[in-house]
Design a protein around this motif. Structure first.
Motif, PDB file in Angstrom:
ATOM      1  N   LEU A   1      14.259   0.583  -2.463  1.00  0.00           N
ATOM      2  CA  LEU A   1      13.222   1.075  -3.378  1.00  0.00           C
ATOM      3  C   LEU A   1      12.938   0.047  -4.465  1.00  0.00           C
ATOM      4  N   GLU A   2      13.979  -0.608  -4.949  1.00  0.00           N
ATOM      5  CA  GLU A   2      13.782  -1.646  -5.975  1.00  0.00           C
ATOM      6  C   GLU A   2      12.887  -2.761  -5.425  1.00  0.00           C
ATOM      7  N   ALA A   3      13.167  -3.187  -4.186  1.00  0.00           N
ATOM      8  CA  ALA A   3      12.364  -4.274  -3.598  1.00  0.00           C
ATOM      9  C   ALA A   3      10.907  -3.832  -3.432  1.00  0.00           C
ATOM     10  N   LEU A   4      10.684  -2.598  -3.033  1.00  0.00           N
ATOM     11  CA  LEU A   4       9.299  -2.123  -2.854  1.00  0.00           C
ATOM     12  C   LEU A   4       8.571  -2.060  -4.190  1.00  0.00           C
ATOM     13  N   LEU A   5       9.255  -1.592  -5.214  1.00  0.00           N
ATOM     14  CA  LEU A   5       8.615  -1.505  -6.535  1.00  0.00           C
ATOM     15  C   LEU A   5       8.283  -2.894  -7.068  1.00  0.00           C
ATOM     16  N   GLU A   6       9.178  -3.836  -6.808  1.00  0.00           N
ATOM     17  CA  GLU A   6       8.897  -5.213  -7.249  1.00  0.00           C
ATOM     18  C   GLU A   6       7.678  -5.774  -6.523  1.00  0.00           C
ATOM     19  N   ALA A   7       7.551  -5.450  -5.249  1.00  0.00           N
ATOM     20  CA  ALA A   7       6.395  -5.943  -4.481  1.00  0.00           C
ATOM     21  C   ALA A   7       5.094  -5.382  -5.059  1.00  0.00           C
ATOM     22  N   VAL A   8       5.127  -4.121  -5.462  1.00  0.00           N
ATOM     23  CA  VAL A   8       3.920  -3.524  -6.054  1.00  0.00           C
ATOM     24  C   VAL A   8       3.574  -4.219  -7.366  1.00  0.00           C
ATOM     25  N   GLN A   9       4.611  -4.443  -8.177  1.00  0.00           N
ATOM     26  CA  GLN A   9       4.389  -5.083  -9.479  1.00  0.00           C
ATOM     27  C   GLN A   9       3.798  -6.481  -9.294  1.00  0.00           C
ATOM     28  N   GLU A  10       4.361  -7.232  -8.335  1.00  0.00           N
ATOM     29  CA  GLU A  10       3.868  -8.594  -8.095  1.00  0.00           C
ATOM     30  C   GLU A  10       2.413  -8.573  -7.650  1.00  0.00           C
ATOM     31  N   SER A  11       2.065  -7.630  -6.769  1.00  0.00           N
ATOM     32  CA  SER A  11       0.688  -7.625  -6.262  1.00  0.00           C
ATOM     33  C   SER A  11      -0.292  -7.182  -7.336  1.00  0.00           C
ATOM     34  N   ALA A  12       0.188  -6.435  -8.329  1.00  0.00           N
ATOM     35  CA  ALA A  12      -0.712  -5.978  -9.396  1.00  0.00           C
ATOM     36  C   ALA A  12      -0.893  -7.049 -10.464  1.00  0.00           C
ATOM     37  N   SER A  13       0.043  -8.013 -10.526  1.00  0.00           N
ATOM     38  CA  SER A  13      -0.044  -8.998 -11.633  1.00  0.00           C
ATOM     39  C   SER A  13      -0.794 -10.245 -11.181  1.00  0.00           C
TER      40      SER A  13
ATOM     41  N   GLN B   1       0.838  -1.205   0.000  1.00  0.00           N
ATOM     42  CA  GLN B   1       0.000   0.000   0.000  1.00  0.00           C
ATOM     43  C   GLN B   1       0.872   1.254   0.000  1.00  0.00           C
ATOM     44  N   LEU B   2       1.915   1.227   0.821  1.00  0.00           N
ATOM     45  CA  LEU B   2       2.777   2.407   0.894  1.00  0.00           C
ATOM     46  C   LEU B   2       3.539   2.596  -0.410  1.00  0.00           C
ATOM     47  N   ALA B   3       4.075   1.498  -0.930  1.00  0.00           N
ATOM     48  CA  ALA B   3       4.895   1.610  -2.139  1.00  0.00           C
ATOM     49  C   ALA B   3       4.059   2.051  -3.335  1.00  0.00           C
ATOM     50  N   GLY B   4       2.737   1.938  -3.234  1.00  0.00           N
ATOM     51  CA  GLY B   4       1.859   2.452  -4.284  1.00  0.00           C
ATOM     52  C   GLY B   4       2.042   3.944  -4.514  1.00  0.00           C
ATOM     53  N   ARG B   5       2.644   4.649  -3.555  1.00  0.00           N
ATOM     54  CA  ARG B   5       2.894   6.086  -3.728  1.00  0.00           C
ATOM     55  C   ARG B   5       4.213   6.352  -4.452  1.00  0.00           C
ATOM     56  N   LEU B   6       5.006   5.317  -4.731  1.00  0.00           N
ATOM     57  CA  LEU B   6       6.270   5.554  -5.446  1.00  0.00           C
ATOM     58  C   LEU B   6       5.982   5.888  -6.906  1.00  0.00           C
ATOM     59  N   ARG B   7       6.760   6.759  -7.455  1.00  0.00           N
ATOM     60  CA  ARG B   7       6.578   7.167  -8.855  1.00  0.00           C
ATOM     61  C   ARG B   7       7.738   6.636  -9.687  1.00  0.00           C
ATOM     62  N   VAL B   8       7.413   5.897 -10.724  1.00  0.00           N
ATOM     63  CA  VAL B   8       8.448   5.404 -11.642  1.00  0.00           C
ATOM     64  C   VAL B   8       8.495   6.363 -12.834  1.00  0.00           C
ATOM     65  N   PRO B   9       9.689   6.841 -13.212  1.00  0.00           N
ATOM     66  CA  PRO B   9       9.737   7.787 -14.334  1.00  0.00           C
ATOM     67  C   PRO B   9       9.271   7.146 -15.634  1.00  0.00           C
ATOM     68  N   GLY B  10       8.596   7.928 -16.447  1.00  0.00           N
ATOM     69  CA  GLY B  10       8.127   7.439 -17.745  1.00  0.00           C
ATOM     70  C   GLY B  10       9.038   7.929 -18.859  1.00  0.00           C
ATOM     71  N   ALA B  11       8.800   7.406 -20.046  1.00  0.00           N
ATOM     72  CA  ALA B  11       9.677   7.707 -21.186  1.00  0.00           C
ATOM     73  C   ALA B  11       9.729   9.202 -21.497  1.00  0.00           C
ATOM     74  N   LYS B  12       8.653   9.937 -21.179  1.00  0.00           N
ATOM     75  CA  LYS B  12       8.632  11.361 -21.526  1.00  0.00           C
ATOM     76  C   LYS B  12       9.151  12.249 -20.404  1.00  0.00           C
ATOM     77  N   ASP B  13       9.559  11.646 -19.302  1.00  0.00           N
ATOM     78  CA  ASP B  13      10.056  12.452 -18.183  1.00  0.00           C
ATOM     79  C   ASP B  13      11.421  13.054 -18.477  1.00  0.00           C
ATOM     80  N   HIS B  14      11.684  14.209 -17.867  1.00  0.00           N
ATOM     81  CA  HIS B  14      13.049  14.730 -17.780  1.00  0.00           C
ATOM     82  C   HIS B  14      13.224  15.171 -16.336  1.00  0.00           C
ATOM     83  N   LYS B  15      14.400  15.697 -15.988  1.00  0.00           N
ATOM     84  CA  LYS B  15      14.676  15.896 -14.560  1.00  0.00           C
ATOM     85  C   LYS B  15      13.685  16.859 -13.899  1.00  0.00           C
ATOM     86  N   TYR B  16      13.207  17.849 -14.660  1.00  0.00           N
ATOM     87  CA  TYR B  16      12.303  18.799 -14.008  1.00  0.00           C
ATOM     88  C   TYR B  16      10.888  18.231 -13.837  1.00  0.00           C
ATOM     89  N   THR B  17      10.494  17.302 -14.693  1.00  0.00           N
ATOM     90  CA  THR B  17       9.167  16.702 -14.482  1.00  0.00           C
ATOM     91  C   THR B  17       9.205  15.702 -13.328  1.00  0.00           C
TER      92      THR B  17
END
Ligand SMILES: NC(=O)C1=CN([C@@H]2O[C@H](COP(=O)(O)OP(=O)(O)OC[C@H]3O[C@@H](n4cnc5c(N)ncnc54)[C@H](OP(=O)(O)O)[C@@H]3O)[C@@H](O)[C@H]2O)[C@@H](O)CC1
Ligand SMILES: Nc1ncnc2c1ncn2[C@@H]1O[C@H](COP(=O)(O)OP(=O)(O)O)[C@@H](O)[C@H]1O
Length: 395
Positions: free
Chosen positions: A383-395, A12-28
């Motif tokens: 952070l990598e482990a938290l993001l993986e946990a989110v991905q696993e729970s979504a799949s 639930q907490l890691a759901g607030r993490l933001r993964v950068p997208g292809a159109k992101d740059h440092k200011y976004t």
């Protein structure tokens, strides 16, 4: 009224993490402005800036004396030692009231964070030396809002409460940390993370309370709080940058509030909520809010929406899927006013997990000493482990 105690899972907490997208740059991705470090405590700036960089943010700007900036740059050349626009601020680590010129610089930054009638407030982590300055400004009529995150330890909490007119000792805070954190949130309007064991987070004027895993007691070492402040600063900057995207849920909440259209757009029988609701872990599959932007506007309106403490019943997300006041959070439905609490609790969880890894603590294991800088280097793996946990729970 007793506060609602929330139990939040890693996912639930890691759901607030933001993964950068292809159109992101440092200011976004978000810029964090840091006011930390002084002649006496240069290392606090190194730890806070390095932690912010390793948590993942577009850019860290540092405002500090030359010597402090040189030390930070020797360790983290990614940091820019100059002024500029930031999505969130971190003020206070390694700054003390005794260093009058440095405290004055922190106070000017605090004024920026709190905003005024012509300038909206900025999300900010207020730590260490910023807290007594905050007490003075609140006594003079300023106010915080939920995206201001205060991170006192017991001693700083006692000073802050006393500065707000409620004489309190460190011992009293240690005897009743829950009452302390709730009182601080109620008296300031901010989200408050009270450090130590227990570590508690309170928001919504003391009505919401999260009891965090405090991490191993090896954390009781100089500078580990400065690392936590850097982690939280980075999370706030990234979150605030996402508000500038017209398809973000918070952006649309702000628009709904300001234009008054949200309620009509989302009007469904039973939509709306009488007040803060607990995270619903049984909510099942993630429910995305309608991705088509129905309303248009600026981040300023999002900030005003929180700042004015708008009536929650009238806040509605324009969405044909969720309706009402609830918005999606990858693994469960949470009301939008819980976001600052979730982001703050996420920072605490990241810090505690980094400490477990550094100290080698776990079931049946006493572990080993850790140093604050070790925590910093461990952050990307956490952070990598938290993001993986989110991905696993979504799949
Ligand atoms: N590397 C860096 O740059 C670091 C920088 N840091 C920065 O330092 C700043 C100050 O933060 P802080 O929490 O240390 O101080 P503070 O809240 O004033 O509490 C002081 C209390 O401690 C106590 N005390 C002192 N000595 C004691 C003793 N031997 N044994 C027992 N007690 C003792 C003392 O009690 P007393 O001696 O008065 O009885 C007093 O109550 C802050 O800006 C932080 O960010 C830190 O993060 C560290 C790493
Ligand atoms: N006994 C303990 N168990 C778990 N965590 C602790 C304990 N004591 C301190 N900590 C954690 O260590 C950090 C210390 O922060 P702080 O007191 O601000 O120190 P510093 O100013 O030296 O960085 C906080 O995150 C706090 O929650």
């Amino acid at each position: 009224m007793s506060p609602q105690s929330l139990t939040l899972t890693d996912t639930q907490l890691a759901g607030r993490l933001r993964v950068p997208g292809a159109k992101d740059h440092k200011y976004t991705r978000g810029v964090l402005g840091v006011w930390a470090g002084s002649q006496t405590y240069p290392g606090a700036a190194v730890l806070a800036c390095a932690a912010a960089v390793r948590t993942g943010v577009g850019l860290v700007r540092l405002q500090a004396p030359q010597r402090v900036a040189d030390l930070v740059l020797a360790r983290r050349p990614e940091v820019v030692p100059a002024a500029g626009r930031s999505q969130a601020l971190l003020i206070g680590p390694g700054i003390s009231a005794q260093d009058v010129p440095r405290a004055a610089e922190a106070d000017a930054a605090l004024a920026l964070a709190l905003g005024d009638p012509t300038t909206p407030p900025l999300p900010a982590v207020l730590d260490a030396g910023a807290l007594p300055l905050l007490a003075c400004r609140l006594q003079a009529g300023a106010r915080c809002w939920p995206w201001h995150v205060l991170t006192p330890h017991a001693g700083e909490a006692a000073v802050l409460l006393s500065g707000l007119g409620r004489r309190t000792s460190r011992q009293q805070v240690e005897e009743d940390p829950e009452a302390t954190v709730r009182a601080l949130s109620a008296m300031t309007g901010a989200t408050v993370l009270l450090k130590g064991n227990p570590t508690l987070v309170s928001g919504e004027g003391g009505q919401l309370l999260v009891r965090l895993d405090p991490g191993p007691a090896w954390l009781a070492t100089a500078g580990s709080g400065d690392v936590l402040a850097g982690v939280l600063g980075a999370l706030l900057a990234v979150e605030a940058a996402s508000w500038e995207r017209p398809d973000s849920e918070v952006y649309r909440v702000g628009e709904a509030c300001v234009t008054g259209r949200g309620q009509a757009d989302a009007a469904e029988p039973g939509a709306g909520s009488p007040g803060p609701a607990p995270v619903d872990p049984s909510a099942g599959e993630p429910q995305a809010a309608d991705s088509a932007p129905l309303l248009h506007g600026s981040t300023k309106s999002v900030l005003e929406c929180y700042q004015e403490d708008i009536s929650r019943d009238s806040v509605a997300i324009p969405s044909n899927k969720t309706g009402g006041v609830k918005v999606s959070c990858l693994t469960g439905l949470v009301p939008v006013w819980m976001h600052p609490l979730l982001v703050t609790a996420l920072g605490g969880r990241i810090h505690a997990r980094a400490a477990d890894i550094c100290a080698g603590t776990g079931p049946g294991r006493q572990g080993r000493p850790l140093a604050a800088l070790d925590l910093v280097e461990t952050l990307p793996a956490v952070l990598e482990a938290l993001l993986e946990a989110v991905q696993e729970s979504a799949s």
